[in-house]
Design a protein around this motif. Structure first.
Motif, PDB file in Angstrom:
ATOM      1  N   ALA A 177       0.848  -1.199   0.000  1.00 16.01           N
ATOM      2  CA  ALA A 177       0.000   0.000   0.000  1.00 16.01           C
ATOM      3  C   ALA A 177       0.879   1.243   0.000  1.00 16.01           C
ATOM      4  O   ALA A 177       0.603   2.216  -0.698  1.00 16.01           O
ATOM      5  N   SER A 197       2.195   1.792  -3.483  1.00 18.40           N
ATOM      6  CA  SER A 197       1.183   2.290  -4.412  1.00 18.40           C
ATOM      7  C   SER A 197       0.864   3.760  -4.143  1.00 18.40           C
ATOM      8  O   SER A 197       0.654   4.534  -5.069  1.00 18.40           O
ATOM      9  N   THR A 198       0.878   4.172  -2.854  1.00 16.73           N
ATOM     10  CA  THR A 198       0.649   5.599  -2.577  1.00 16.73           C
ATOM     11  C   THR A 198       1.817   6.427  -3.046  1.00 16.73           C
ATOM     12  O   THR A 198       1.645   7.526  -3.543  1.00 16.73           O
ATOM     13  N   GLU A 226       1.385   6.870  -6.627  1.00 12.71           N
ATOM     14  CA  GLU A 226       0.229   7.751  -6.824  1.00 12.71           C
ATOM     15  C   GLU A 226       0.601   9.209  -6.565  1.00 12.71           C
ATOM     16  O   GLU A 226       0.244  10.112  -7.324  1.00 12.71           O
ATOM     17  N   ARG A 227       1.356   9.433  -5.478  1.00 16.06           N
ATOM     18  CA  ARG A 227       1.754  10.803  -5.134  1.00 16.06           C
ATOM     19  C   ARG A 227       2.630  11.402  -6.213  1.00 16.06           C
ATOM     20  O   ARG A 227       2.510  12.574  -6.556  1.00 16.06           O
ATOM     21  N   GLN A 275       0.603  12.240  -9.237  1.00 13.69           N
ATOM     22  CA  GLN A 275      -0.190  13.429  -8.926  1.00 13.69           C
ATOM     23  C   GLN A 275       0.675  14.690  -9.019  1.00 13.69           C
ATOM     24  O   GLN A 275       0.273  15.674  -9.640  1.00 13.69           O
ATOM     25  N   LYS A 317       0.543  23.593 -13.447  1.00 17.35           N
ATOM     26  CA  LYS A 317       0.995  24.906 -12.991  1.00 17.35           C
ATOM     27  C   LYS A 317       1.739  25.652 -14.085  1.00 17.35           C
ATOM     28  O   LYS A 317       1.565  26.854 -14.269  1.00 17.35           O
ATOM     29  N   PHE A 359       9.009  16.534   0.898  1.00 13.72           N
ATOM     30  CA  PHE A 359       7.623  16.629   0.429  1.00 13.72           C
ATOM     31  C   PHE A 359       7.360  17.961  -0.255  1.00 13.72           C
ATOM     32  O   PHE A 359       6.775  18.005  -1.338  1.00 13.72           O
TER      33      PHE A 359
END
Ligand SMILES: Nc1ncnc2c1ncn2[C@@H]1O[C@H](COP(=O)(O)OP(=O)(O)OP(=O)(O)O)[C@@H](O)[C@H]1O
Ligand SMILES: [Mg+2]
Lengths: 224, 326
Positions: free
Chosen positions: B20, B23-24, B27-28, B31, B39, B240
């Protein structure tokens, strides 16, 4: 859960904000932090969230001495401390959904779980259906509740709030404070800095009172 | 202080599985990738300016490189077997000239030596230069006897040719020795040096791209200071907050690389016609070479890489300095 041991805080400009402050807030406890303007309330909260470091003394949050948290570990530490601000600190160019989801996105939660939890958090603060609105399209009270939803969505064990009701009318203020009480009821340790005398009287929770940077007895008018 | 409370149990969060988490993570990134592109599209002017400057910065060394590649292709088509022409002193009799030729032909480092009489030389010159009419106006043939020498295969290094040439020049009958294909060697040496210049230019302009992307990202970071503070306030790490800027920088670099490709292709397309026309006048089948697939890949991928580096350096440096205030 939150322990201050003889904390002394002097700002770089030489201003002494806190002197010899010691208190202990147990896990699952709730307290109001009171005191005159400039007493040092925000400073206490900033030390808890590691936005500032104590000049002397120990600040222990969630069994962790903040002195042992290096700058690289601060983000992870902050995710354990939900914060609510008087000026909300929302991202004006992002919809409510994104604002509330932010801590989960940072934590790397899957999209499906994200959806579920954002909805749950918005439901908790009574804002279900406002996901696509932008912060400035909401009232002050609604914006404050978005901030609370964001603070609690990652289920931090500690929640701190700096004058969360400062800009709200009495009804809204009561509503917001009830929200904190409900969160405390499910086990969150809550600390709220406030001036709001009526609310303090209304909620029979512990008070930590500061005067000129030192812990003090309660002033007579609200001591009762 | 703990009270048994069902809601409290629900509040405690569970752990996630590694799958998991992966996969995140993917995904991040997807995104960020998409939103960073969005932008750039939303600020078309600033983005176009940055991409334009990067494109020019990358196109310049690429064009220089093509100049070298094409010039090398021209010289590659030229006969590189070395010949020496030995011009004899005047006056000289045919008998003397033949003797000199025999002497040279007998050398170990000479494959063969051919005598060119003044008459033969004049004929050849007339054919090659087209100055026939003018030469006919001369009473006497001004040309000396000449001997054309091909060095032995083991003696065609530049050093051996040089010493051969030096030794021949000391012969009393010899006026001058000319190494005929020396200019090709010189040109090759110049092209070799030019390739170094191209590398240097590419290095400097690549550094320029890093700086341009870095500056754009810096402005972007300053414009989004408040947002960055809020994200850090709720626990966003430096990595991040940096991620979207890395994607922006990479998009800038990629866009610049693609633009450079277009510019270089346009320049080649524009020049190919005229240059091939000139070449055909010299009965040469020379064709202007454009970028090969490797070159295109290097340009586009190199652009993206430089963009990434520029944004990484700037974002890492500036984002550390933004601390939230409450
Ligand atoms: N960043 C800072 N740099 C220097 N001095 C500061 C800083 N923040 C606060 N102070 C000083 O420290 C003292 C305590 O400030 P603090 O913000 O904690 O008060 P407060 O109790 O929250 O007041 P208020 O009710 O007005 O918000 C004040 O005298 C203030 O001037
Ligand atoms: Mg304050």
């Amino acid at each position: 859960m939150i322990t201050f041991q003889r904390v002394f805080k002097r700002y770089p400009n030489g201003r002494e904000a806190l002197a010899e402050v010691s208190f202990d807030l147990a896990s699952g406890e709730m307290a109001f932090l009171t005191g005159h303007s400039g007493a040092g309330k925000s400073t206490v909260l900033k030390l808890i969230a590691l936005l500032e470091r104590p000049t002397r003394g120990q600040v222990i949050v969630n069994n962790r001495n903040t002195a042992s948290v290096g700058s690289g570990a601060i983000p992870a530490f902050r995710r354990q401390v939900g914060m609510v601000f008087q000026d909300h600190k929302l991202l004006a160019d992002r919809p409510i959904y994104d604002n509330v989801a932010l801590p989960l996105v940072i934590a790397g939660v899957t999209r499906r779980e994200l959806d579920k939890r954002v909805r749950a958090a918005l439901d908790q603060v009574g804002l279900l259906g406002k996901e696509t609105s932008f912060p400035l399209e909401l009232s002050a009270g609604e914006q404050q509740r978005v901030g609370i939803a964001r603070a609690v969505i990652s289920k931090p064990p500690v929640l701190i709030a700096d004058e969360p009701t400062g800009n709200l009318d009495p009804d809204l203020a009561l509503e917001v404070m009830n929200l904190f009480k409900r969160l405390n009821d499910v086990g969150v340790t809550v600390m709220v800095a406030t001036h709001d005398v009526h609310l303090i009287d209304r909620f029979g929770v512990r008070r930590i009172h500061i005067e000129h940077g030192q812990l003090a007895g309660f002033p007579p008018d609200v001591a009762a | 202080m703990s009270r048994p409370n069902p809601a409290k149990v629900a509040y405690a969060s569970g752990r996630r599985s590694p799958l998991a988490a992966l996969s995140t993570w993917v995904e991040r990134h997807v995104q960020s990738l998409v939103s960073s592109l969005g932008k750039l599209v939303r600020q078309p002017f600033a983005s176009a300016l940055t991409i334009g400057v990067i494109g020019l910065g990358l196109a310049l060394p690429a064009c220089l490189h093509l100049v070298v590649v094409n010039a090398s292709a021209v010289t590659a088509g030229i006969e590189k077997t070395v010949q020496l022409s030995v011009y004899l002193k005047q006056p000289m009799t045919a008998e003397q000239a033949r003797k000199v030729r025999q002497g040279i032909d007998a050398r170990d480092d000479v494959l063969d030596a051919q005598l060119v009489t003044p008459a033969e030389g004049l004929k050849e010159f007339e054919e090659m230069s087209g100055f026939g009419e003018a030469l006919k106006a001369l009473d006497d043939n001004p040309l000396p006897y000449a001997i054309t020498i091909r060095p032995a295969p083991l003696f065609d290094s530049p050093e051996a040719i040089e010493s051969l040439s030096d030794e021949l020049e000391t012969l009393p009958e010899v006026e001058i020795v000319q190494v005929d294909t020396e200019w090709v060697r010189r040109l090759d040496a110049i092209l070799g040096a030019l390739e170094q210049v191209v590398l240097l230019a590419a290095g400097l302009l690549g550094l320029g791209v890093v700086v341009i992307v870095g500056n754009t990202i810096r402005l972007d970071i300053n414009g989004r200071r408040e947002e960055i503070e809020v994200i850090k306030l709720v626990g966003g790490s430096n990595a991040f907050v940096r991620r979207p800027f890395l994607y922006s920088g990479t998009w800038y670099g990629l866009g610049g690389g693609l633009l450079a490709w277009i510019l270089v292709s346009a320049a080649v397309g524009f020049l190919a016609g005229p240059i091939e026309k000139v070449a055909s006048l010299y009965a040469s089948s020379f064709r202007l070479q454009g970028l090969d697939p490797d070159g295109i890949l290097a340009l586009v991928a190199g652009g993206a890489l430089l963009g990434w580096v520029g944004s990484w350096v700037t974002a890492t440096y500036h984002l550390r300095r933004i601390e939230p205030r409450a």
